[in-house]
Design an enzyme around this catalytic site. Structure first.
Site, PDB file in Angstrom:
ATOM      1  N   CYS A 154      -1.323  -3.535  -6.020  1.00 10.41           N
ATOM      2  CA  CYS A 154      -0.058  -3.934  -6.634  1.00 10.41           C
ATOM      3  C   CYS A 154       0.313  -5.356  -6.159  1.00 10.41           C
ATOM      4  CB  CYS A 154       1.028  -2.908  -6.316  1.00 10.41           C
ATOM      5  SG  CYS A 154       2.624  -3.202  -7.093  1.00 10.41           S
ATOM      6  N   ASP A 211      -0.800   0.948 -17.905  1.00  8.10           N
ATOM      7  CA  ASP A 211       0.099   0.268 -16.972  1.00  8.10           C
ATOM      8  C   ASP A 211       1.114  -0.560 -17.752  1.00  8.10           C
ATOM      9  OD1 ASP A 211       1.338  -1.243 -15.012  1.00  8.10           O
ATOM     10  OD2 ASP A 211      -0.511  -1.646 -13.907  1.00  8.10           O
ATOM     11  N   HIS A 243      -0.055   2.336 -13.732  1.00  7.67           N
ATOM     12  CA  HIS A 243       0.080   1.523 -12.537  1.00  7.67           C
ATOM     13  C   HIS A 243      -0.028   2.412 -11.297  1.00  7.67           C
ATOM     14  CE1 HIS A 243       1.069  -2.205 -10.540  1.00  7.67           C
ATOM     15  NE2 HIS A 243       1.932  -1.551  -9.770  1.00  7.67           N
TER      16      HIS A 243
END
Length: 278
Positions: A154, A211, A243
């Site tokens: 991330c 995502d 995600h």
């Protein structure tokens, strides 16, 4: 590795970032007598940076190094466990607390506030320099700088791309669902798409087809930039993953994609020479 389906909320409060509680039943905790792990502090830019590290217990000679770059939640239990998993594979894994000057993610109970009041205030240049000091520390603590890789998740996935263009010593990088495009600001002067031509190390990007925060248009834009730069990089998209699909402690976890991504990461490291001795 073992699944702890009955991890208590009390343990979660001590170990995981408050913004992601409660933890999911799929949470993985790595427990092995063959691993040494712990906390240390690394001098960097006049301050001491808290850092977690893990390595195999019984080793001879320098170890291949993997820098592990945190999610927005800091070096909480999931990132520590990523280090332990890498140590079980034979690596010295090091995860620095890269927000330590700006604050502590454990002080925030929700993701939007954590991002706006802490994460958004962390300058890229500060992070890249801090990672350089982590490399220096690793070289003095059983790490082999000739065999060094980086991986991040991330927020850390984006940093992984940037660091692959920053440090010429790096031999391999694996970025998990890191942002690829965006506005340039004083704290984020470049995005991964801007440094495709500058990559020093081969990069593997692992992304989710579902995502919502990283649309497929941005993934394709990055692919085009990499092709134009003739960069040694590859992007894999898992169609059924969203995600944070490797975050086993969250509802976003997609086991099939996460397990495949982990094996691809290890193969990528070994392909470019970042591997434990046989």
């Amino acid at each position: 590795m073992k699944n702890e389906d009955n991890i208590t909320q009390e343990l979660s409060k001590k170990s995981f970032a408050p913004a992601v509680l409660p933890t999911a039943a799929t949470t993985i905790i790595t427990d092995s007598a063959e691993i040494i792990s712990g906390e240390t502090s690394i001098p960097t830019q006049g301050e001491n940076m808290p850092t977690f590290h893990a390595k195999p217990r019984n080793t001879t000679g320098p170890l291949p190094v993997v820098l592990v770059v945190q999610e927005i939640f800091g070096v909480h239990e999931h990132i520590r466990d990523i280090c332990r998993r890498l140590a079980a594979e034979g690596y010295l894994a090091v995860a620095p607390e890269l927000y330590f000057r700006q604050g502590d993610p454990a002080d925030y109970d929700d993701i939007p506030t954590l991002f706006s009041e802490l994460v958004s205030k962390v300058p890229d240049n500060q992070v890249l320099t801090d990672l350089d000091h982590v490399v220096n520390w690793a070289s003095r603590h059983d790490g082999d700088m000739r065999n060094m890789a980086i991986t991040g998740f991330c927020w850390g996935g984006r940093i992984t791309w940037l660091y692959a263009a920053h440090n010429p010593q790096l031999k391999a990088a694996v970025a998990w669902y890191g942002k690829l495009v965006g506005d340039q600001t004083m704290k984020q002067q470049k995005q991964p798409v801007d440094i495709a031509v500058d990559l020093n190390a081969p990069v593997l990007g692992l992304y989710g087809g579902k995502d919502d925060s990283i649309p497929q248009e941005s993934v394709e834009t990055m692919r085009q930039a990499l092709r134009a730069a003739n960069a040694n990089a590859e992007i894999i998209v898992y169609p059924d993953a969203g995600h944070a699909f490797n975050a086993d402690y969250r509802a976003s976890y997609h086991a099939e994609s996460a397990q495949d991504g982990w094996q691809r990461m290890l193969t990528w490291f070994k392909q470019y020479g970042v591997a434990p001795k046989a």
